[in-house]
Design a protein around this motif. Sequence first.
Motif, PDB file in Angstrom:
ATOM      1  N   ARG A  84      -9.119  92.526  79.816  1.00 15.06           N
ATOM      2  CA  ARG A  84      -9.125  94.004  79.929  1.00 15.06           C
ATOM      3  C   ARG A  84      -9.708  94.411  81.278  1.00 15.06           C
ATOM      4  NH1 ARG A  84      -7.006  98.776  79.358  1.00 15.06           N
ATOM      5  NH2 ARG A  84      -8.514 100.427  79.030  1.00 15.06           N
ATOM      6  N   PHE A  85     -10.781  93.774  81.685  1.00  9.55           N
ATOM      7  CA  PHE A  85     -11.406  94.085  82.967  1.00  9.55           C
ATOM      8  C   PHE A  85     -10.416  93.827  84.096  1.00  9.55           C
ATOM      9  CE2 PHE A  85     -14.133  93.552  86.628  1.00  9.55           C
ATOM     10  CZ  PHE A  85     -15.125  94.498  86.437  1.00  9.55           C
ATOM     11  N   ARG A  86      -9.736  92.689  84.060  1.00  7.84           N
ATOM     12  CA  ARG A  86      -8.748  92.360  85.105  1.00  7.84           C
ATOM     13  C   ARG A  86      -7.608  93.380  85.134  1.00  7.84           C
ATOM     14  NH1 ARG A  86      -9.542  87.250  87.375  1.00  7.84           N
ATOM     15  NH2 ARG A  86     -10.879  85.885  86.150  1.00  7.84           N
ATOM     16  N   MET A  87      -7.205  93.870  83.971  1.00  9.03           N
ATOM     17  CA  MET A  87      -6.163  94.883  83.925  1.00  9.03           C
ATOM     18  C   MET A  87      -6.626  96.163  84.625  1.00  9.03           C
ATOM     19  SD  MET A  87      -4.222  96.692  80.732  1.00  9.03           S
ATOM     20  CE  MET A  87      -5.531  97.887  80.543  1.00  9.03           C
ATOM     21  N   LEU A  88      -7.899  96.536  84.405  1.00  8.47           N
ATOM     22  CA  LEU A  88      -8.450  97.718  85.068  1.00  8.47           C
ATOM     23  C   LEU A  88      -8.524  97.517  86.579  1.00  8.47           C
ATOM     24  CD1 LEU A  88     -11.260  98.644  82.512  1.00  8.47           C
ATOM     25  CD2 LEU A  88      -9.020  99.759  82.808  1.00  8.47           C
ATOM     26  N   VAL A  89      -8.842  96.299  87.014  1.00  7.18           N
ATOM     27  CA  VAL A  89      -8.839  95.981  88.446  1.00  7.18           C
ATOM     28  C   VAL A  89      -7.427  96.123  88.996  1.00  7.18           C
ATOM     29  CG1 VAL A  89      -9.195  94.160  90.156  1.00  7.18           C
ATOM     30  CG2 VAL A  89     -10.901  94.536  88.358  1.00  7.18           C
ATOM     31  N   SER A  90      -6.442  95.607  88.283  1.00  7.42           N
ATOM     32  CA  SER A  90      -5.042  95.729  88.718  1.00  7.42           C
ATOM     33  C   SER A  90      -4.628  97.185  88.849  1.00  7.42           C
ATOM     34  CB  SER A  90      -4.108  95.022  87.740  1.00  7.42           C
ATOM     35  OG  SER A  90      -4.299  93.640  87.791  1.00  7.42           O
ATOM     36  N   GLN A  91      -5.062  98.015  87.914  1.00  2.26           N
ATOM     37  CA  GLN A  91      -4.745  99.437  87.990  1.00  2.26           C
ATOM     38  C   GLN A  91      -5.391 100.080  89.215  1.00  2.26           C
ATOM     39  OE1 GLN A  91      -6.030 100.959  84.166  1.00  2.26           O
ATOM     40  NE2 GLN A  91      -4.157 100.264  83.151  1.00  2.26           N
ATOM     41  N   ALA A  92      -6.617  99.671  89.533  1.00  4.35           N
ATOM     42  CA  ALA A  92      -7.284 100.203  90.728  1.00  4.35           C
ATOM     43  C   ALA A  92      -6.530  99.797  91.984  1.00  4.35           C
ATOM     44  CB  ALA A  92      -8.735  99.717  90.784  1.00  4.35           C
ATOM     45  N   ILE A  93      -6.082  98.561  92.033  1.00  2.00           N
ATOM     46  CA  ILE A  93      -5.309  98.084  93.187  1.00  2.00           C
ATOM     47  C   ILE A  93      -4.002  98.873  93.293  1.00  2.00           C
ATOM     48  CG2 ILE A  93      -4.027  96.118  94.131  1.00  2.00           C
ATOM     49  CD1 ILE A  93      -6.234  94.324  92.799  1.00  2.00           C
ATOM     50  N   ASP A  94      -3.323  99.051  92.175  1.00  4.80           N
ATOM     51  CA  ASP A  94      -2.046  99.779  92.169  1.00  4.80           C
ATOM     52  C   ASP A  94      -2.207 101.245  92.537  1.00  4.80           C
ATOM     53  OD1 ASP A  94      -0.791  97.439  91.427  1.00  4.80           O
ATOM     54  OD2 ASP A  94      -0.635  97.981  89.299  1.00  4.80           O
ATOM     55  N   SER A  95      -3.409 101.809  92.341  1.00  3.78           N
ATOM     56  CA  SER A  95      -3.634 103.230  92.636  1.00  3.78           C
ATOM     57  C   SER A  95      -3.921 103.493  94.121  1.00  3.78           C
ATOM     58  CB  SER A  95      -4.794 103.771  91.794  1.00  3.78           C
ATOM     59  OG  SER A  95      -6.042 103.318  92.295  1.00  3.78           O
ATOM     60  N   LEU A  96      -4.039 102.433  94.904  1.00  2.00           N
ATOM     61  CA  LEU A  96      -4.298 102.586  96.326  1.00  2.00           C
ATOM     62  C   LEU A  96      -3.121 103.308  96.979  1.00  2.00           C
ATOM     63  CD1 LEU A  96      -6.587 101.670  98.257  1.00  2.00           C
ATOM     64  CD2 LEU A  96      -5.195  99.685  98.784  1.00  2.00           C
ATOM     65  N   PRO A  97      -3.387 104.369  97.761  1.00  2.00           N
ATOM     66  CA  PRO A  97      -2.281 105.074  98.426  1.00  2.00           C
ATOM     67  C   PRO A  97      -1.449 104.125  99.284  1.00  2.00           C
ATOM     68  CG  PRO A  97      -4.322 106.321  98.630  1.00  2.00           C
ATOM     69  CD  PRO A  97      -4.684 104.980  98.038  1.00  2.00           C
ATOM     70  N   GLU A  98      -0.162 104.405  99.349  1.00  2.00           N
ATOM     71  CA  GLU A  98       0.795 103.539 100.045  1.00  2.00           C
ATOM     72  C   GLU A  98       0.398 103.257 101.490  1.00  2.00           C
ATOM     73  OE1 GLU A  98       3.925 101.114 101.032  1.00  2.00           O
ATOM     74  OE2 GLU A  98       3.294 101.736  99.031  1.00  2.00           O
ATOM     75  N   GLU A  99      -0.126 104.250 102.200  1.00  2.00           N
ATOM     76  CA  GLU A  99      -0.480 104.019 103.602  1.00  2.00           C
ATOM     77  C   GLU A  99      -1.584 102.975 103.753  1.00  2.00           C
ATOM     78  OE1 GLU A  99      -2.813 107.993 102.865  1.00  2.00           O
ATOM     79  OE2 GLU A  99      -0.819 107.283 102.341  1.00  2.00           O
ATOM     80  N   PHE A 100      -2.425 102.844 102.741  1.00  2.34           N
ATOM     81  CA  PHE A 100      -3.471 101.824 102.779  1.00  2.34           C
ATOM     82  C   PHE A 100      -2.960 100.480 102.263  1.00  2.34           C
ATOM     83  CE2 PHE A 100      -5.977 105.777 102.551  1.00  2.34           C
ATOM     84  CZ  PHE A 100      -6.666 105.641 103.740  1.00  2.34           C
ATOM     85  N   SER A 101      -2.253 100.494 101.141  1.00  3.56           N
ATOM     86  CA  SER A 101      -1.771  99.224 100.594  1.00  3.56           C
ATOM     87  C   SER A 101      -0.785  98.550 101.549  1.00  3.56           C
ATOM     88  CB  SER A 101      -1.156  99.409  99.207  1.00  3.56           C
ATOM     89  OG  SER A 101      -0.038 100.260  99.252  1.00  3.56           O
ATOM     90  N   ALA A 102       0.000  99.337 102.264  1.00  4.82           N
ATOM     91  CA  ALA A 102       0.944  98.765 103.229  1.00  4.82           C
ATOM     92  C   ALA A 102       0.222  98.133 104.416  1.00  4.82           C
ATOM     93  CB  ALA A 102       1.917  99.840 103.714  1.00  4.82           C
ATOM     94  N   ALA A 103      -1.006  98.567 104.682  1.00  2.00           N
ATOM     95  CA  ALA A 103      -1.767  98.051 105.827  1.00  2.00           C
ATOM     96  C   ALA A 103      -2.589  96.811 105.482  1.00  2.00           C
ATOM     97  CB  ALA A 103      -2.686  99.144 106.376  1.00  2.00           C
ATOM     98  N   LEU A 104      -2.631  96.429 104.217  1.00  2.00           N
ATOM     99  CA  LEU A 104      -3.407  95.258 103.810  1.00  2.00           C
ATOM    100  C   LEU A 104      -2.661  93.982 104.159  1.00  2.00           C
ATOM    101  CD1 LEU A 104      -4.666  96.359 100.284  1.00  2.00           C
ATOM    102  CD2 LEU A 104      -5.918  96.413 102.447  1.00  2.00           C
ATOM    103  N   GLU A 105      -3.365  93.073 104.822  1.00  4.22           N
ATOM    104  CA  GLU A 105      -2.781  91.789 105.195  1.00  4.22           C
ATOM    105  C   GLU A 105      -3.804  90.688 104.966  1.00  4.22           C
ATOM    106  OE1 GLU A 105      -2.080  92.443 109.335  1.00  4.22           O
ATOM    107  OE2 GLU A 105      -0.204  93.505 108.988  1.00  4.22           O
ATOM    108  N   ASN A 106      -3.348  89.588 104.402  1.00 11.05           N
ATOM    109  CA  ASN A 106      -4.176  88.394 104.257  1.00 11.05           C
ATOM    110  C   ASN A 106      -5.484  88.681 103.521  1.00 11.05           C
ATOM    111  OD1 ASN A 106      -4.398  85.598 104.628  1.00 11.05           O
ATOM    112  ND2 ASN A 106      -5.700  85.865 106.417  1.00 11.05           N
ATOM    113  N   ILE A 107      -5.362  89.256 102.335  1.00 10.64           N
ATOM    114  CA  ILE A 107      -6.547  89.581 101.536  1.00 10.64           C
ATOM    115  C   ILE A 107      -6.254  89.301 100.063  1.00 10.64           C
ATOM    116  CG2 ILE A 107      -5.921  92.026 101.325  1.00 10.64           C
ATOM    117  CD1 ILE A 107      -9.022  92.556 101.527  1.00 10.64           C
TER     118      ILE A 107
END
Length: 130
Positions: free
Chosen positions: A5-28
């Motif tokens: 359940r905790f991991r699912m909540l983490v996944s939701q937090a990651i998915d909620s990142l605005p596109e301009e930020f998630s698109a800029a993530l590299e090698n993480i």
Amino acid sequence: MEMSRFRMLVSQAIDSLPEEFSAALENIEVVVEEWPTDEELDYFEEREGLEEGEGECLLLGLYQGIPKGKRDPLFYSGVLPDRITLFRGSIEEFCGGDEREITEQIRKTFLHEIGHYFGLNDDRLRELGY
């Protein structure tokens, strides 16, 4: 709370990142650990001026790596991914076990650590509410 359940909540937090930020993530990578190691706690307590043992429920997440703005393209190749670790036990204890608060804290902690990835320091992140 179950780890799944905790991991699912983490996944939701990651998915909620605005596109301009998630698109800029590299090698993480983002990982979940139960508690910080003694070495991680010692570093955190020293940095924050805390007494030994005071940081255990306060170190909710940790960014380890080279912030994106400090990566030299001539030398930044073939390196292991930067790492964001969220500490389940610390977050749950900090939130008193309340799932709504845990959900909010996971997102806040994740955004705080992403801020470090983009080169922001703790003082600036606190000013921004993270």
